[in-house]
Enzyme design. Structure first.
Site, short mmCIF file in Angstrom:
data_model
loop_
_atom_site.label_atom_id
_atom_site.label_comp_id
_atom_site.label_asym_id
_atom_site.label_seq_id
_atom_site.Cartn_x
_atom_site.Cartn_y
_atom_site.Cartn_z
N HIS A 145 12.25 -25.98 -29.61
CA HIS A 145 13.71 -25.98 -29.02
C HIS A 145 14.57 -27.52 -29.15
CE1 HIS A 145 17.29 -24.09 -26.43
NE2 HIS A 145 17.41 -25.59 -26.01
N GLU A 146 14.49 -28.31 -28.79
CA GLU A 146 14.25 -29.10 -28.86
C GLU A 146 15.02 -30.29 -29.93
OE1 GLU A 146 15.99 -30.70 -25.67
OE2 GLU A 146 15.19 -28.69 -24.47
N HIS A 149 17.86 -29.10 -31.54
CA HIS A 149 19.41 -29.52 -31.50
C HIS A 149 19.64 -30.59 -31.71
CE1 HIS A 149 20.51 -27.44 -27.55
NE2 HIS A 149 19.38 -27.34 -26.61
N GLU A 222 22.78 -22.96 -27.23
CA GLU A 222 21.51 -22.16 -26.55
C GLU A 222 20.59 -21.61 -27.84
OE1 GLU A 222 19.30 -23.81 -24.34
OE2 GLU A 222 21.28 -25.73 -24.75
#
Length: 293
Positions: A145-146, A149, A222
């Site tokens: 997930h990071e 980003h 997100e």
């Protein structure tokens, strides 16, 4: 105290840099005896709005390390650090970005964040609480997930959006203050007290409304990062990680880092408009729908 001193020093440095920039650009004061110089005002608002946003972005890795006590892994000293480092290396290669700095910060809450000036100069930091309370598969999904980003350029995107809204807030609040001062209070030359009072009130109100726009884009970002994490670590693992977060109710990160953490605060009604993250239940449902589409 250390964080307060760091915050004050950072903001003082930003103000000094912007002041020098304004002088180098030769921007004259936007207030004069005849009213507003709209050209100077727009340049002033843009320099202050974008300048503050991008200077904060430029020093984001440094300030995050100081504020959160992040210990960057230079050489893995145990199996957990080795696994973490290699997972970030693998996912960053798959995402097509340069290897970020990898760090751990000591905190009981389950969270992680990414920050940095560009896609190829970033930091991914994981809390010790996350490493202790999540399984390897769940933690890998959080790392994915990071990395998503970073690969999506979310830090730069949000800085641009923040810069745009900052510029309009500063510009419009001063125009509104000028109009109220001249039309309502009949000030003919210079600026009366009404200009400054109205400007401050307008800047506060417009700032609140502008933050709703920024938070909307943050929440949409997100969902994209969740899909990116699912692509890198597996959709079921991403769902499992979000379900674990939902059961643990993690504490939010500090404001400067909240938008790039895996989890943010919850809420409904009006509060929802100011949330950096959608509710975890919605994010889980979005991933499940993705699997059935």
């Amino acid at each position: 105290m250390k964080r307060i001193v760091l915050f004050l020093a950072t903001n003082l440095a930003i103000v000094l840099v912007l002041s020098v920039t304004m002088r180098l650009l030769g921007v004259e004061p936007y207030l004069n005896a005849n009213g507003l110089n709209l050209t100077s005002l727009l340049i002033f608002a843009a320099v202050m709005g974008f300048g503050g946003s991008f200077i904060s972005l430029a020093i984001s890795k440094w300030s995050a390390k100081k504020a959160m006590g992040v210990q960057v892994i230079e050489t893995a000293s145990n199996s957990t650090e080795f696994w973490l480092f290699e997972t970030v290396r693998k996912y960053s290669a798959e995402a097509g970005i340069k290897m970020p700095e990898v760090g751990i910060y000591d905190a009981p809450e389950v969270n992680a964040f990414a920050t940095g000036m560009t896609r190829n100069s970033s930091l991914v930091a994981i809390s010790s609480g996350l490493l202790q309370q999540m399984s390897r598969r769940e933690a890998e999904a959080v790392i994915g997930h990071e990395i998503a980003h970073v690969a999506n350029g979310d830090m730069v995107t949000l800085a641009l959006i923040q810069g745009v809204v900052n510029t309009f807030v500063m510009f419009l609040s001063r125009v509104i203050g000028h109009l109220v001062d001249r039309i309502v209070f009949k000030t003919e030359r210079g600026q009366g007290p009404a200009f400054f009072v109205t400007m401050i009130v307008a800047e506060l109100v417009l700032g609140v409304l502008a933050s709703i726009i920024v938070m909307y884009f943050s929440r949409q970002r997100e969902f994209h990062a969740d899909r990116g994490g699912a692509s890198l670590a597996g959709r079921q693992n991403m769902i499992a990680a979000l379900e674990r977060l939902n059961s643990l109710h993690p504490a939010p990160l500090p404001d400067k880092l909240a938008a790039f953490g895996i989890s943010g605060g919850g809420g409904g009604g009006i509060k929802r408009l100011f949330m950096t993250h959608p509710p975890l239940e919605e994010r889980i449902e979005a991933l499940r729908r993705q699997g059935t589409a």
